[in-house]
Motif scaffolding. Structure first.
Motif, short mmCIF file in Angstrom:
data_model
loop_
_atom_site.label_atom_id
_atom_site.label_comp_id
_atom_site.label_asym_id
_atom_site.label_seq_id
_atom_site.Cartn_x
_atom_site.Cartn_y
_atom_site.Cartn_z
N THR A 163 0.65 -1.14 0.00
CA THR A 163 -0.18 -0.20 0.10
C THR A 163 0.88 1.34 -0.11
N GLY A 164 2.25 0.99 -0.30
CA GLY A 164 3.13 2.25 -0.18
C GLY A 164 2.71 3.41 -0.85
N ARG A 165 2.06 3.34 -2.29
CA ARG A 165 1.63 4.34 -3.12
C ARG A 165 0.67 5.16 -2.35
N PHE A 166 0.18 4.50 -1.16
CA PHE A 166 -0.94 5.62 -0.50
C PHE A 166 -0.44 6.13 0.79
N HIS A 167 0.58 5.82 1.19
CA HIS A 167 1.21 6.64 2.24
C HIS A 167 2.55 7.19 2.11
N ASP A 168 3.45 6.52 1.33
CA ASP A 168 4.73 7.13 0.97
C ASP A 168 4.50 8.43 0.47
N PRO A 169 5.34 9.60 1.13
CA PRO A 169 5.14 10.83 0.82
C PRO A 169 5.51 11.12 -0.77
N GLN A 170 6.61 10.18 -1.08
CA GLN A 170 7.12 10.38 -2.29
C GLN A 170 6.05 10.52 -3.64
N TYR A 171 4.85 9.68 -3.00
CA TYR A 171 3.73 9.92 -4.24
C TYR A 171 2.59 10.73 -3.83
N ALA A 172 3.16 11.82 -3.03
CA ALA A 172 2.04 12.80 -2.80
C ALA A 172 1.38 13.47 -3.88
N ALA A 173 2.06 13.87 -4.87
CA ALA A 173 1.43 14.33 -6.14
C ALA A 173 0.24 13.55 -6.74
N ASP A 174 0.65 12.28 -6.82
CA ASP A 174 -0.58 11.45 -7.29
C ASP A 174 -1.80 11.33 -6.45
N TRP A 175 -1.70 11.92 -5.13
CA TRP A 175 -3.06 11.87 -4.31
C TRP A 175 -3.94 13.05 -4.66
N PHE A 184 -6.69 3.21 -4.50
CA PHE A 184 -6.46 2.67 -3.03
C PHE A 184 -7.44 1.66 -2.87
N GLU A 185 -8.77 1.95 -3.03
CA GLU A 185 -9.71 0.79 -2.72
C GLU A 185 -9.31 -0.48 -3.43
N ALA A 186 -8.97 -0.57 -4.58
CA ALA A 186 -8.63 -1.84 -5.43
C ALA A 186 -7.51 -2.41 -4.71
N VAL A 187 -6.47 -1.55 -4.46
CA VAL A 187 -5.24 -2.31 -3.81
C VAL A 187 -5.70 -2.67 -2.49
N THR A 188 -6.23 -2.05 -1.78
CA THR A 188 -6.85 -2.44 -0.40
C THR A 188 -7.55 -3.86 -0.41
N ALA A 189 -8.62 -3.78 -1.39
CA ALA A 189 -9.20 -4.94 -1.55
C ALA A 189 -8.58 -6.33 -1.95
N LEU A 190 -7.69 -5.99 -2.95
CA LEU A 190 -6.55 -7.00 -3.29
C LEU A 190 -6.02 -7.78 -2.19
N VAL A 191 -5.46 -6.64 -1.46
CA VAL A 191 -4.53 -7.17 -0.23
C VAL A 191 -5.29 -8.17 0.86
N ALA B 158 -4.08 -2.54 -9.80
CA ALA B 158 -3.68 -2.69 -8.30
C ALA B 158 -2.52 -3.42 -8.20
N VAL B 159 -2.41 -4.64 -8.97
CA VAL B 159 -1.24 -5.55 -8.86
C VAL B 159 0.04 -4.59 -9.26
N PHE B 160 -0.10 -3.79 -10.27
CA PHE B 160 1.13 -2.96 -10.59
C PHE B 160 1.36 -1.78 -9.33
N ASP B 161 0.30 -1.36 -8.91
CA ASP B 161 0.70 -0.32 -7.89
C ASP B 161 1.18 -1.04 -6.55
N ALA B 162 0.43 -2.37 -6.20
CA ALA B 162 0.97 -2.99 -4.98
C ALA B 162 2.36 -3.28 -4.95
N THR B 163 2.85 -3.62 -6.07
CA THR B 163 4.38 -3.98 -6.33
C THR B 163 5.15 -3.03 -6.42
N GLY B 164 4.59 -1.63 -6.46
CA GLY B 164 5.47 -0.62 -6.98
C GLY B 164 6.95 -0.57 -6.00
N ARG B 165 6.93 -0.95 -4.93
CA ARG B 165 8.52 -0.99 -4.36
C ARG B 165 9.23 -1.71 -4.93
N PHE B 166 9.06 -2.68 -5.75
CA PHE B 166 9.99 -3.47 -6.55
C PHE B 166 10.16 -3.25 -8.01
#
Lengths: 197, 197
Positions: A163-175, A184-191, B158-166
């Motif tokens: 879920t880094g894309r939704f808390h790492d400040p490096q992605y703040a512009a995307d927010w 966010f919901e798609a990733v959360t649901a997947l996880v 979502a898969v792509f976003d979730a694996t962003g760290r890598f």
DNA sequence: CGAGTGACAGATATTGAAATATGTCACTCG
DNA sequence: CGAGTGACATATTTCAATATCTGTCACTCG
């Protein structure tokens, strides 16, 4: 900023004023002399309480992070309908908090982002704390049979990473993107689905 | 670098030489004059083929990204044991490729990272292509009944976003950590599990 | 012709001297 | 005493001059 009070000079007062100065001047312009001036003391006095400018900024960073953990800790330790829903709520609270901080006062957020990169040690400790909270939620789920994880700390870490894309400040512009919430919901649901028993 | 050949000056030769110059001087020092000198022509000639330095660098970026897609496309379109294992193989290939590029020649990788941030448009197109490949793998899984996704493009994203760290170059420093592979596997497993039918 | 040139104007980067900041410490004074 | 000071040495930043680069275009010459 009142030019001084006869109050005793404490680390706490210095930290408060440093935040104030950082807010007003930004991370590149804020100097120890500015902080001392705002407190109505000489800059030598500040060095009685903090060994260096770096240590002062680190302490400010630490305080700021500590404050933002409180709300998440409440979610973590509060009773919830189920572990999966608590996990979702926690992730959403984290994202919403960051997103609002970044969106409401972008300059201040940028200032803290600079402090964060400057103080990776403090950040690491903070991330460990957050991942620990995630671990507790997952443990709860495993105990209740609603979640599955053979290595809880690793699972907690994986959830955090994913879920880094939704808390790492490096992605703040995307927010700021209008589609970010859907993503966010798609990733959360997947996880969460990946973690379900 | 030979001082010149009497070969005709083509966009292709200019791009090759620009890569060479970027590799040698880095993104901040490489100039159009350097490229022209390496080609044995005046810098005005370079402007006959590319309207600006920015366009030239963009074209180099594009070429570089295009090259790195080929291998992934092969995985995408090759037959595989199952969609989940193809998905895992694809993610691992992406991660390994990036990790090696970053680890084997950190300076060159840093150079391209600068080009990437300069040319976000080209990068976005590239990411769209990668996510499209993921979508095709997921579709295959849905058709075969091994994966579940009601919105395939959203799931791919979502898969792509979730694996962003890598795969996000912003995290390149983390890729040196000895635990990174374990972390990659944990996230991949979580994501694939979340997608399973 | 038309691919290639090179002198030129304006934009950007480099440099090094001056200005400001950090960190120390012998001292003051309540 | 001991919290606070401010002058000082050293490190860092700023700023303006100088140099280099980008992008254009009237021109050359095969």
């Amino acid at each position: 900023m009142p030019p001084a009070a006869a109050e005793p000079l404490t680390p706490e007062r210095i930290l408060e004023t440093t935040e104030e100065v950082l807010r007003r001047f930004g991370p590149t312009k804020a100097t120890v002399v500015d902080v001392a001036r705002a407190l109505g003391v000489s800059h030598g006095s500040v060095y009685r309480h903090f060994p260096s400018k770096a240590a002062l900024r680190e302490a400010v960073t630490d305080r700021w992070l500590a404050r933002s953990v409180v709300m998440l800790e409440q979610i973590t330790s509060a009773p919830a309908e189920s572990a999966p829903s608590k996990l979702e709520a926690w992730l959403e609270a984290l994202f919403e908090a960051k997103r609002h901080k970044a969106g409401d006062d972008p300059e201040l957020f940028a200032t803290y982002t600079v402090l964060l990169t400057e103080n990776s040690g403090v950040v690491d400790a903070h991330l460990t704390e957050l991942i620990d909270q995630l671990g507790r939620i997952i443990s709860e789920g495993v105990a209740a049979g609603s979640l599955a994880a053979d290595d809880v700390p690793a699972a907690a870490r994986a959830v955090f990473d994913a879920t880094g894309r939704f808390h790492d400040p490096q992605y703040a512009a995307d927010w700021l993107s209008p589609t970010i919430i859907t993503e966010f919901e798609a990733v959360t649901a997947l996880v969460v689905r990946g973690l379900r028993a």
